[in-house]
Design an enzyme around this catalytic site. Structure first.
Site, short mmCIF file in Angstrom:
data_model
loop_
_atom_site.label_atom_id
_atom_site.label_comp_id
_atom_site.label_asym_id
_atom_site.label_seq_id
_atom_site.Cartn_x
_atom_site.Cartn_y
_atom_site.Cartn_z
N SER A 1 0.25 20.78 -9.19
CA SER A 1 0.29 19.41 -8.66
C SER A 1 -0.76 18.54 -9.32
O SER A 1 -0.59 17.33 -9.42
CB SER A 1 -0.02 19.43 -7.16
OG SER A 1 0.91 20.16 -6.46
N HIS B 1 6.28 19.49 -13.36
CA HIS B 1 5.88 19.25 -11.97
C HIS B 1 7.03 18.67 -11.15
O HIS B 1 7.44 17.54 -11.38
CB HIS B 1 4.66 18.31 -11.97
CG HIS B 1 4.12 18.04 -10.61
ND1 HIS B 1 3.47 16.88 -10.28
CD2 HIS B 1 4.15 18.78 -9.46
CE1 HIS B 1 3.12 16.93 -9.01
NE2 HIS B 1 3.52 18.06 -8.50
N GLU C 1 7.63 15.60 -13.61
CA GLU C 1 6.64 15.17 -14.60
C GLU C 1 6.51 16.25 -15.67
O GLU C 1 6.35 17.44 -15.35
CB GLU C 1 5.28 14.96 -13.92
CG GLU C 1 5.28 13.77 -12.97
CD GLU C 1 3.99 13.60 -12.19
OE1 GLU C 1 3.75 12.49 -11.71
OE2 GLU C 1 3.22 14.57 -12.05
N ASN D 1 0.85 12.07 -8.04
CA ASN D 1 -0.21 12.48 -7.11
C ASN D 1 -1.50 11.69 -7.32
O ASN D 1 -2.25 11.47 -6.39
CB ASN D 1 -0.47 13.98 -7.25
CG ASN D 1 0.63 14.79 -6.57
OD1 ASN D 1 1.40 14.27 -5.78
ND2 ASN D 1 0.71 16.06 -6.90
N1 3HC Z 1 18.44 21.20 0.81
C1 3HC Z 1 19.61 20.57 1.05
N2 3HC Z 1 19.69 19.47 1.81
C2 3HC Z 1 18.53 18.99 2.36
C3 3HC Z 1 17.29 19.59 2.13
C4 3HC Z 1 17.27 20.74 1.32
N3 3HC Z 1 16.12 21.41 1.04
N4 3HC Z 1 16.31 18.88 2.78
C5 3HC Z 1 16.94 17.86 3.39
N5 3HC Z 1 18.29 17.94 3.15
C6 3HC Z 1 19.33 17.06 3.61
C7 3HC Z 1 19.51 17.15 5.13
O1 3HC Z 1 20.36 18.20 5.45
C8 3HC Z 1 20.12 15.79 5.45
O2 3HC Z 1 21.51 15.80 5.22
P1 3HC Z 1 22.48 14.84 6.10
O3 3HC Z 1 22.01 13.44 5.83
O4 3HC Z 1 23.83 15.13 5.53
O5 3HC Z 1 22.27 15.28 7.49
C9 3HC Z 1 19.50 14.88 4.43
O6 3HC Z 1 18.96 15.71 3.41
C10 3HC Z 1 18.42 14.08 5.03
O7 3HC Z 1 17.51 14.96 5.67
P2 3HC Z 1 16.93 14.72 7.13
O8 3HC Z 1 17.99 14.12 8.02
O9 3HC Z 1 16.27 15.98 7.57
O10 3HC Z 1 15.78 13.70 7.02
P3 3HC Z 1 15.50 12.56 5.96
O11 3HC Z 1 16.63 11.62 5.85
O12 3HC Z 1 14.19 11.99 6.33
O13 3HC Z 1 15.35 13.34 4.59
C11 3HC Z 1 13.60 14.06 3.17
C12 3HC Z 1 14.41 14.36 4.41
C13 3HC Z 1 14.55 14.12 1.96
C14 3HC Z 1 12.55 15.13 3.03
C15 3HC Z 1 13.00 12.62 3.32
O14 3HC Z 1 12.31 12.53 4.54
C16 3HC Z 1 12.06 12.21 2.22
O15 3HC Z 1 12.47 11.76 1.18
N6 3HC Z 1 10.75 12.36 2.49
C17 3HC Z 1 9.71 12.07 1.52
C18 3HC Z 1 9.50 13.26 0.64
C19 3HC Z 1 8.46 13.00 -0.41
O16 3HC Z 1 7.84 11.96 -0.50
N7 3HC Z 1 8.23 14.02 -1.27
C20 3HC Z 1 7.20 13.98 -2.27
C21 3HC Z 1 5.99 14.65 -1.73
S1 3HC Z 1 4.65 14.72 -2.86
C22 3HC Z 1 4.86 16.18 -3.69
O17 3HC Z 1 5.85 16.88 -3.54
C23 3HC Z 1 3.79 16.49 -4.68
C24 3HC Z 1 3.65 17.97 -4.95
O18 3HC Z 1 2.69 18.12 -5.96
C25 3HC Z 1 3.26 18.79 -3.76
#
Ligand code: 3HC
Length: 382
Positions: A123, A144, A156, A195
Site C-alpha cells: 500500500s 497496487h 497503481e 494512499n
Molecule cells: N464481490 C462481488 N460483489 C461485491 C463484492 C465482492 N467482493 N463487494 C460488494 N459487491 C457487490 C454487492 O453484492 C452489491 O451488489 P448489488 O448492488 O447487486 O446488491 C454491490 O456490490 C454493492 O455492495 P453493497 O450493497 O454491499 O454496498 P455498496 O453499494 O456500498 O458497495 C463497496 C460496497 C463497493 C465496497 C462501496 O461501499 C465502496 O465503493 N466503498 C469504498 C471502497 C473504497 O474506497 N476502497 C478503497 C479503499 S483504499 C485501499 O484499498 C488502499 C489499500 O492500499 C488498502
C-alpha cells in the site's frame, strides 16, 4: 516478457487483498496459485472467492459454467516455493511489514522461473527496497490494487529505481487485461498516489475524534448524505485500522512526524479492534456493515475541508514528479475508491483560493505542517 505470455499468476497471501487479487486474475482467465501460511487462511480466502463469484453469477456477470471453470483454475498452497515454481507473474499481498515482505521476495526470487515478474501489492512501502532483496530488481514492480479488488478499478503500477521499462509495460498491460484502470507511478514514493493523497485526511479524522469535535457517525452520515457509498470512518474500518496504523507509522518515519498514529487509533489496535476483519473497530461489524443513522449527520461539517487536504497533498505529487500530470492523479482518485471523481476535478469546482485558505486555517488550528498549502495549490493553475 510480454503480458500475452503470462499464463499463470501466483498470489502470496489469501487475506482481504490476496483473495481479491486471485479472483481478479481468475476472472481474467488466468491459472492461479494462491498461497498462505496456514490451511485455514487459504480455505477462508477460497471461500470468499466462491462467495464473491456466487454474487457475480446472481447478477449475471458470470455464467455458472464460467464459475466452475474458474474454480478449476485455482490451486492453493502453504509453501511459497511450490506455489511459484511455474508462475509467470507473482503478486505478493502479505501484511505491511517490510521485513516480512523482504523474506517473501527472497523466497519468490529463489523459486520462481527466471522470466517471472515479481510484484508487490504494498500500500505504501518502497518497491526499490523490496526489490533489493532479489537478484532481479529490474523484474520487480509495485502492482497496487484497491479493496475490494474485484470492484475497485484502479491499479497503481509503481516503478522502483531498478524496474525496467519492459516490466512496467508488461504489468500495465496485465492490469488492462484484468479489466482495470492502471496508472503509472513514475517515482517510487511513499503511499504512491491514492494512499498518499488520502493520508493527511486520516490525520484530520483522528484529530476530530480525539478532540471530541465530532463522532464518526456524524461525519459518515454527512458524507453518505452527499452521495459517498461509504463514510471515511467506515472506510477505515473496512480497509482495516491496522493498515491505517502501520501506514501512519511508515509515513511518520519517512515523511513527517505529523503522521504518527493517534492515541485513539493506538487504543483500537491494542484492543484488537481492527474493523471489519475482527467484527469491531470504530463501528460494530458483528452483524455485517454498520447501520449509519443518517439523521445524525453533522450538517455544518463542510466536505470542502477534506477536498482541500487531499488537493493540497496531490499538488505535492506534481511538485515531486511522482506522476506526470494532474489528469493521472484524477484518474487514480476517481478509480481507486467509491467517489468516481478526481480530486482536482472537485477542487476546480470549489476554487483553489478557497482551498488554500482552508489549508492555512487547518495548519494553524491544529499545528500540523502537512496541512500547510503548497505553492502549487496557492497558484491554483492546475
Ligand atoms: N464481490 C462481488 N460483489 C461485491 C463484492 C465482492 N467482493 N463487494 C460488494 N459487491 C457487490 C454487492 O453484492 C452489491 O451488489 P448489488 O448492488 O447487486 O446488491 C454491490 O456490490 C454493492 O455492495 P453493497 O450493497 O454491499 O454496498 P455498496 O453499494 O456500498 O458497495 C463497496 C460496497 C463497493 C465496497 C462501496 O461501499 C465502496 O465503493 N466503498 C469504498 C471502497 C473504497 O474506497 N476502497 C478503497 C479503499 S483504499 C485501499 O484499498 C488502499 C489499500 O492500499 C488498502
Amino acid at each position: 516478457m510480454k503480458a500475452e505470455d503470462i499464463k499463470k499468476i501466483t498470489v502470496i497471501g489469501a487475506g482481504d487483498m490476496g483473495h481479491g487479487i486471485a479472483e481478479v486474475a481468475l476472472l481474467a482467465g488466468y491459472r492461479v496459485a494462491m498461497q498462505d501460511i496456514e490451511q485455514r487462511f487459504v480455505e477462508r480466502g477460497l471461500g470468499r472467492i466462491k462467495e464473491s463469484l456466487d454474487k457475480l453469477v446472481e447478477k449475471q456477470k458470470v455464467t455458472d459454467e464460467n464459475r466452475k471453470a474458474m474454480l478449476g483454475n485455482i490451486e492453493t498452497f502453504l509453501d511459497i516455493g511450490e506455489a511459484v515454481k511455474d508462475a509467470d507473474f507473482a503478486i505478493e499481498a502479505v501484511p505491511e511489514i517490510m521485513d516480512l515482505k523482504k523474506k517473501v521476495f527472497e523466497q519468490l526470487d529463489a523459486a520462481a522461473p527466471k522470466h517471472a515478474i515479481l510484484a508487490s501489492n504494498t500500500s505504501n512501502m518502497s518497491v526499490t527496497e523490496i526489490a533489493l532483496t532479489t537478484k532481479r530488481p529490474d523484474q520487480v514492480v509495485g502492482m497496487h490494487f484497491f479493496n475490494p479488488a474485484v470492484m475497485m478499478k484502479l491499479v497503481e503500477v509503481i516503478k522502483g529505481e531498478k524496474t525496467s521499462e519492459e516490466t512496467m509495460q508488461t504489468t500495465y498491460d496485465l492490469a488492462l487485461k484484468m479489466n482495470k484502470v492502471p496508472v503509472r507511478v513514475e517515482k517510487d514514493s511513499i503511499g504512491f498516489v491514492y494512499n498518499r493523497v488520502n493520508a493527511p485526511t486520516q490525520i484530520y479524522l483522528s484529530l476530530l475524534v480525539e478532540r471530541g469535535m465530532v463522532t464518526p457517525e456524524e461525519i459518515d452520515a454527512r458524507m453518505r448524505k452527499i452521495g459517498m457509498p461509504m463514510g471515511p470512518y467506515e472506510l477505515m474500518d473496512y480497509v482495516g485500522l491496522d493498515v491505517a496504523y502501520y501506514g501512519g507509522q511508515y509515513f511518520a518515519e519517512r515523511i513527517s512526524r505529523d503522521y504518527e498514529p493517534s492515541d485513539w487509533l493506538k487504543k483500537k489496535i491494542d484492543a484488537g479492534e481492527l474493523g471489519k476483519k475482527t467484527g469491531k473497530g470504530i463501528f460494530d461489524w458483528s452483524k455485517g456493515r454498520p447501520e449509519i443513522d443518517l439523521s445524525k449527520s453533522k450538517e455544518d461539517f463542510d466536505p470542502a475541508v477534506l477536498i482541500a487536504i487531499q488537493a493540497n497533498e496531490a499538488t505535492k505529487l506534481l511538485e515531486e514528479g511522482v506522476v506526470t500530470s494532474a489528469e493521472e492523479i484524477d484518474k487514480a482518485m476517481a478509480s481507486g475508491g467509491g467517489s468516481g471523481i478526481g480530486t482536482f476535478q472537485m477542487a476546480r469546482g470549489i476554487g483553489f483560493e478557497k482551498l488554500a485558505g482552508i489549508c492555512e486555517d487547518l495548519a494553524r488550528e491544529f499545528g500540523v505542517k502537512v496541512f500547510e498549502p503548497t505553492e502549487t495549490l496557492r497558484k491554483g493553475n492546475i
